[in-house]
Scaffold this active site. Structure first.
Site, PDB file in Angstrom:
ATOM      1  N   LEU B 140       6.895   8.484  13.641  1.00  0.00           N
ATOM      2  CA  LEU B 140       5.941   9.521  13.249  1.00  0.00           C
ATOM      3  C   LEU B 140       5.933  10.686  14.228  1.00  0.00           C
ATOM      4  O   LEU B 140       5.837  10.505  15.440  1.00  0.00           O
ATOM      5  CB  LEU B 140       4.526   8.942  13.141  1.00  0.00           C
ATOM      6  CG  LEU B 140       4.280   7.903  12.048  1.00  0.00           C
ATOM      7  CD1 LEU B 140       2.820   7.489  12.056  1.00  0.00           C
ATOM      8  CD2 LEU B 140       4.667   8.431  10.668  1.00  0.00           C
ATOM      9  N   CYS B 141       5.989  11.875  13.657  1.00  0.00           N
ATOM     10  CA  CYS B 141       5.946  13.111  14.453  1.00  0.00           C
ATOM     11  C   CYS B 141       4.721  13.139  15.370  1.00  0.00           C
ATOM     12  O   CYS B 141       4.809  13.580  16.509  1.00  0.00           O
ATOM     13  CB  CYS B 141       5.913  14.294  13.486  1.00  0.00           C
ATOM     14  SG  CYS B 141       5.529  15.868  14.218  1.00  0.00           S
ATOM     15  N   PHE B 142       3.576  12.664  14.832  1.00  0.00           N
ATOM     16  CA  PHE B 142       2.343  12.790  15.611  1.00  0.00           C
ATOM     17  C   PHE B 142       2.254  11.769  16.745  1.00  0.00           C
ATOM     18  O   PHE B 142       1.314  11.796  17.528  1.00  0.00           O
ATOM     19  CB  PHE B 142       1.112  12.719  14.689  1.00  0.00           C
ATOM     20  CG  PHE B 142       0.824  14.055  14.066  1.00  0.00           C
ATOM     21  CD1 PHE B 142       1.627  14.538  13.044  1.00  0.00           C
ATOM     22  CD2 PHE B 142      -0.222  14.842  14.516  1.00  0.00           C
ATOM     23  CE1 PHE B 142       1.390  15.784  12.485  1.00  0.00           C
ATOM     24  CE2 PHE B 142      -0.468  16.096  13.951  1.00  0.00           C
ATOM     25  CZ  PHE B 142       0.343  16.572  12.936  1.00  0.00           C
TER      26      PHE B 142
END
Lengths: 127, 248
Positions: B140-142
């Site tokens: 996940l990017c976050f």
């Protein structure tokens, strides 16, 4: 390689042609635009490329971008060290950071390329 | 003064959202316009970064039931649910395409200023020294960190990615307003601060702030039939096609 000896595409690739073989890379300006490089996808030897058409892709922390061939021809060699040593594009973009070598099939495809002075003017114009 | 054309779209499926961004990229390519678009997702969707392998999604069980779409931009996967998403497209000859960092900072600083007006303290992450680590990071990017990300405390609540074409630059990004049940490990602005932000208000504030920072006059964009047809074709051929989604 001396940047003065190279020709340039408007999409920021450089090319050095000798005995019908074009060595292709991307300029230090392109590397700067892309910021921190993280990944490069290269073509296989034998791939046919056309001037102005994508031959690979490069990803940085922030951006994904196509790599455009400056010439028509066939890929005869790929710098396979690059994916593991992307820093070469930062430290030596006109030398060890070369990307592909192409057997040029059409001299016409070289006619749209710029010399260093014209390329620098293009960059200045974009600023 | 040049114009910043504004779009505030209704919720739509992932393939359509990505197709519209791509259509705008190609449209701006031709017309040399600056366009800022805000949009939402229905149903909630997992978008994969351009170079991510589709099999990697198995590493994130909470989002297994979501539809997926592959973005044209790089970076990590995003659960698009309780967020406001934007895209900013500028011609390559615009001064704002000169550096990747400029529009990145403009948008993210506008978000931070908007948060500040609500009493929320956010900051730009600036402590990433090894770009290589990011590419092999979490799905996940976050959960990844890159310089310029928007953080509240140590939690990422905003990030963006770019795609450069021959004649235009697309930047799109997400602002995580609330926690999604499909990514429960990621708190949003609401969980971190107790503040509930209305996404339409935020879009309006960001439109004003970004147009001011770019010294462009804001105006509402009208979709032409040609642009809508282009988006439909791109959706059919690319973002809605299994061959695109599963090509890695």
């Amino acid at each position: 390689m001396d940047p003065k000896q190279l020709n340039y595409a408007e999409t920021h690739e450089w090319v050095f042609v000798e005995n019908g073989i074009a060595t292709v890379g991307i300029t230090s300006h392109a590397v700067e635009l892309l910021t921190d490089l993280t990944y490069i996808e290269l073509p296989a030897v034998g791939t046919k490329v056309s001037a102005g058409r994508p031959f690979g892709e490069v990803e940085s922390v922030k951006a994904t971008s196509d790599l455009y061939s400056p010439v028509d021809g066939e890929v005869i060699e790929v710098n396979t060290t690059l994916p593991d040593r992307l820093g070469l594009l930062n430290t030596d973009p006109y030398g060890e950071g070369w990307i592909i070598k192409v057997r040029v099939s059409s001299e016409d495809s070289l006619k749209k390329l710029m010399d260093l002075e014209a390329y620098q003017q293009q960059i200045a114009g974009q600023g | 003064m040049n114009t910043l054309w504004l779009i505030d779209d209704l919720p739509a499926a992932g393939a359509w959202n990505m197709a519209m961004d791509q259509a705008l990229l190609e449209y701006v390519d031709e017309a040399a316009l600056h366009v800022l678009r805000f949009y939402r997702w229905s149903p909630p969707t997992l978008s994969l970064g351009y170079f991510q392998k589709v099999d990697e999604r198995t590493a994130h069980p909470a989002s297994q039931t979501l539809e997926i779409v592959r973005r044209a931009s790089g970076g990590g996967a995003i659960v698009h649910d309780q967020e406001l998403t934007y895209s900013l497209i500028v011609p390559i000859k615009s001064r704002w395409a000169e550096s990747n960092r400029d529009i990145y900072e403009i948008v993210h600083r506008a978000v931070i200023d908007s948060f500040a007006r609500r009493g929320i303290v956010a900051r730009l992450f600036d402590d990433c020294s090894d770009a290589q680590k990011i590419h092999v990071g979490p799905l996940l990017c976050f959960q990844r960190r890159a310089n310029g990300d928007i953080l509240i405390g140590n939690h990422k609540v905003g990030g963006s990615a770019q795609r450069r074409s021959r004649n235009a630059l697309l930047q799109h990004g997400s602002i995580l307003l609330r926690r999604s049940e499909f990514a429960p490990e990621l708190p949003g602005v609401h969980e971190l601060t107790g503040v509930d932000i209305d996404d339409r208000e935020l879009a309006a504030e960001l439109s004003a702030a970004i147009s001011q920072a770019m010294r462009l006059k804001p105006a509402i964009f009208d979709f032409s039939p040609e642009l809508l047809n282009l988006a439909k074709e791109i959706e059919r051929q690319r973002f809605g096609a299994d061959s695109w989604t599963n090509n890695r």
